[in-house]
Design a protein around this motif. Sequence first.
Motif, short mmCIF file in Angstrom:
data_model
loop_
_atom_site.label_atom_id
_atom_site.label_comp_id
_atom_site.label_asym_id
_atom_site.label_seq_id
_atom_site.Cartn_x
_atom_site.Cartn_y
_atom_site.Cartn_z
N ASP A 180 34.05 31.71 51.14
CA ASP A 180 33.56 32.04 49.80
C ASP A 180 34.79 32.15 48.90
OD1 ASP A 180 32.72 33.30 47.45
OD2 ASP A 180 31.13 34.40 48.47
N LEU A 181 35.08 31.08 48.14
CA LEU A 181 36.34 31.01 47.39
C LEU A 181 36.41 32.06 46.28
CD1 LEU A 181 36.64 27.13 47.18
CD2 LEU A 181 37.89 28.67 48.67
N ASP A 182 35.30 32.32 45.62
CA ASP A 182 35.29 33.35 44.57
C ASP A 182 35.58 34.71 45.18
OD1 ASP A 182 34.88 34.67 42.12
OD2 ASP A 182 32.75 34.98 42.58
N ALA A 183 34.92 35.01 46.30
CA ALA A 183 35.16 36.30 46.97
C ALA A 183 36.60 36.39 47.46
CB ALA A 183 34.19 36.46 48.14
N ALA A 184 37.15 35.26 47.92
CA ALA A 184 38.54 35.26 48.39
C ALA A 184 39.49 35.60 47.25
CB ALA A 184 38.89 33.91 48.99
N GLY A 185 39.29 34.96 46.10
CA GLY A 185 40.14 35.26 44.95
C GLY A 185 40.06 36.72 44.56
N GLN A 186 38.85 37.27 44.54
CA GLN A 186 38.67 38.68 44.18
C GLN A 186 39.34 39.60 45.19
OE1 GLN A 186 37.33 39.81 41.40
NE2 GLN A 186 36.58 37.87 40.59
N ALA A 187 39.18 39.30 46.48
CA ALA A 187 39.74 40.16 47.52
C ALA A 187 41.26 40.15 47.49
CB ALA A 187 39.24 39.70 48.89
N VAL A 188 41.85 38.97 47.34
CA VAL A 188 43.31 38.87 47.28
C VAL A 188 43.85 39.61 46.06
CG1 VAL A 188 45.24 37.27 46.99
CG2 VAL A 188 43.40 36.71 48.58
N MET A 189 43.20 39.41 44.92
CA MET A 189 43.65 40.06 43.69
C MET A 189 43.52 41.58 43.78
SD MET A 189 44.92 39.61 40.66
CE MET A 189 44.62 37.90 40.17
N GLN A 190 42.40 42.06 44.28
CA GLN A 190 42.18 43.50 44.36
C GLN A 190 43.19 44.17 45.29
OE1 GLN A 190 38.06 43.87 45.48
NE2 GLN A 190 37.34 42.91 43.57
N ALA A 191 43.50 43.52 46.41
CA ALA A 191 44.49 44.09 47.34
C ALA A 191 45.85 44.19 46.67
CB ALA A 191 44.56 43.23 48.60
N MET A 192 46.23 43.17 45.90
CA MET A 192 47.52 43.20 45.21
C MET A 192 47.53 44.28 44.13
SD MET A 192 49.22 40.21 42.84
CE MET A 192 48.14 40.66 41.46
N LYS A 193 46.45 44.40 43.39
CA LYS A 193 46.40 45.36 42.28
C LYS A 193 46.43 46.80 42.77
CE LYS A 193 46.09 42.74 38.54
NZ LYS A 193 47.08 42.82 37.44
N ARG A 194 45.96 47.04 43.98
CA ARG A 194 46.04 48.40 44.52
C ARG A 194 47.49 48.81 44.74
NH1 ARG A 194 41.89 46.39 48.05
NH2 ARG A 194 39.82 46.97 47.24
N VAL A 195 48.35 47.84 45.01
CA VAL A 195 49.77 48.12 45.22
C VAL A 195 50.47 48.33 43.89
CG1 VAL A 195 51.92 47.25 46.21
CG2 VAL A 195 49.74 46.69 47.28
N ASN A 196 50.20 47.44 42.94
CA ASN A 196 50.83 47.51 41.62
C ASN A 196 49.83 46.98 40.59
OD1 ASN A 196 52.35 47.41 39.32
ND2 ASN A 196 53.95 46.08 40.14
N PRO A 197 49.19 47.86 39.84
CA PRO A 197 48.19 47.41 38.87
C PRO A 197 48.75 46.43 37.83
CG PRO A 197 48.05 49.78 39.20
CD PRO A 197 49.29 49.33 39.90
N LYS A 198 50.07 46.43 37.62
CA LYS A 198 50.69 45.53 36.64
C LYS A 198 51.06 44.18 37.25
CE LYS A 198 54.19 48.03 35.72
NZ LYS A 198 55.49 48.43 35.11
#
Length: 722
Positions: free
Chosen positions: A304-322
Amino acid sequence: MKLRIRLLTFILSVSSLVLSANPIEGLLERIDKGASRKFVIELQKGDKDFFELDRKGQKVVVRGNSYVNIATGIHWYLKYHAGIQLSWNGMHATLPPLLPPVLQKERHDTSLSLRYDFNYCTYSYTMPFWDWERWEQEIDWMVLHGINMPLAAVGQECVWKNMLLRLGYDKEEVNRFIAGPAFLAWWAMNNLEGWGGPNPDSWYVRQEALQKKILKRMREYGMKPVLPGYSGMVPNNADEKLGLNIAKPELWNGFTRPAFLQPTDSRFAEIAALYYREQERLFGKSDYYSMDPFHEMGNASSVDLDAAGQAVMQAMKRVNPKATWVVQGWTENPRPEMMKNLRNGDLLVLDLFSECRPMWGIPSIWKREKGYEQHDWVFCMLLNFGGNVGLHGRMDQLLENFYLTKNHPLATHLKGIGLTMEGTENNPMMFELMCELPWRPDEFSKEDWLKDYLFARYGQRDKTVEEAWTLLANTIYDCPFGNNQQGPHESIFCGRPSMNNFQVSSWSKMQNYYDPTVTEDAARLMLEAADRYRGNNNFEYDLVDIVRQAIADKGRIIYNRTIADFKSFDKRSFRRHSQQFLTMLLEQDKLLGTRPEFMVGRWIDWARRAGTTGKEKDLYEWNARVQITTWGNRTCADEGGLRDYAHKEWNGILRDFYYKRWAAYWQTLQEQLDGKPARPLDYYAMEEPWTLEHNAYPATAQGDCIEVAREVFGNVFGKQGE
């Protein structure tokens, strides 16, 4: 009194801190001892990136709004005021006692605030065994060329090792997953597991310490290093080992690929968090993370490419929201479905091959009608594939594409430029041109730029040299629109012999686009001027490279004559031309031994020096030898498509590897002309033994490069061109 002493001590300590916090002084001292006393450095605020050149008494003033921009200004001054160009072939210079004055204040600014450097492949095709001394030089090169956003991929295997151990993998399992030093790039891009390993414990210790030094220096300059992020890669057995829901891609050139953790798996966020926690503990946080899910993956229908993009982005943003996600624009990636619901500013796309196959802007085979839609992107030059040796460029196409794109009313999301070469330390002219583009707001002619470039590179203006380089600029450096070849016109000496040799690697897509006799003319002109440039490091490097190209081009002509002789059953001419071909190959080997940049001994020496024991040195040497020849095992070499992909026209390997293949091939054809049956050759059986050897090759220059170039050129072409 005690209070005064404390106050004085405090002031001195603060002054010392300010002085040591300025990395420009160290940069100047590495260029030339005492150079820092000849410049006045002024760090100022500015709404746009800028540098200014000015003077104060007998000193040169360089101002800028960042240390990177100040360093760019220093190099601009050295090139265009002092005739001194710092390049991969020479990062040191002898400055005159009194620098040429800046007669009129000069300012350059740019709205392209992101200047990126490196491809993951660069870390394996050029840098796998670099130590801190070599990395320090590279970081100096970067700041002098305006780079402020480099990929910082050293030591990522350390993060993965720690993460996998915490997930329950044992040391042996980790080592079966992580690739060896010369193949880490393709492991990091989800292409293969384990090949080139297992790595000893000392490798991880070395790389962790090295990355910490690299990041410290980058951050001192104010660079924004791009750290590898987490996009879902897991070992191929993660379903059995960890009970994860994974997708298993097809083989990549014969190699088993890592699996992809489905973004809908309940443990995706947990594993991503563990990865970032280990990375932060070792190397800190970043404002940019590089992730390329589905790289050369082909069919990704099970994800699920949309879900993949969201999951990767959310994991990164938890580390550094900026933080911003940096992704490569290459073939079908980034998948439109993956990025459609991501916000502007959260994703930065590297348009990896903008000088030839842009996905945004002018027509190309990869063009996307909507470009990258709402997302920011960077105009990149790839230029080199596999670290192959060869003159090559698209000067006209680069300039046209860049200014058409930069000035396009819809290019509002263009944020900078990038160098995304697979291998580096080659074709310095093209990289100088690319790095200057952000600082030159108006389009210019390559002819005018070339004259100033040659003054900067050699320190004087010379009509003969200009004539030589103009020939090259209008031919081999003018690869035209519609030619989609990947990298330089490959040397036929490096190809596996056959009746129809053209390109060396299976992916190069070579097409003839220039008259090969032009490089002979350019080499002859350079040799005519050579005595005026004795001791000029940049000239001597270029001389060897241009003569090398001329011989390689002549080799292709002689090859075709030899094949024609065979097909015509002209035994006498076949014997003469096949021997001429082999002799030229050995002459090329001799020429390239005069510069360390073209010596396999330097590559192998780097590899062996990375080891701490004999066993480790042998492993790293095997990595180095395999990568530039068979790339993989027999299946990969014969069927996988990567054999000779990273071929090197270098001293040592020419005579001991490529020569043997060609000598055996010509012998089989001679036997057929003599009435014997055709005899098939097992090339892998010839190639693999070289990868297992440990014979020493010299790593330092052998002989006077001008005299040897003149001698070799005369032997190949005839002293008067007869």
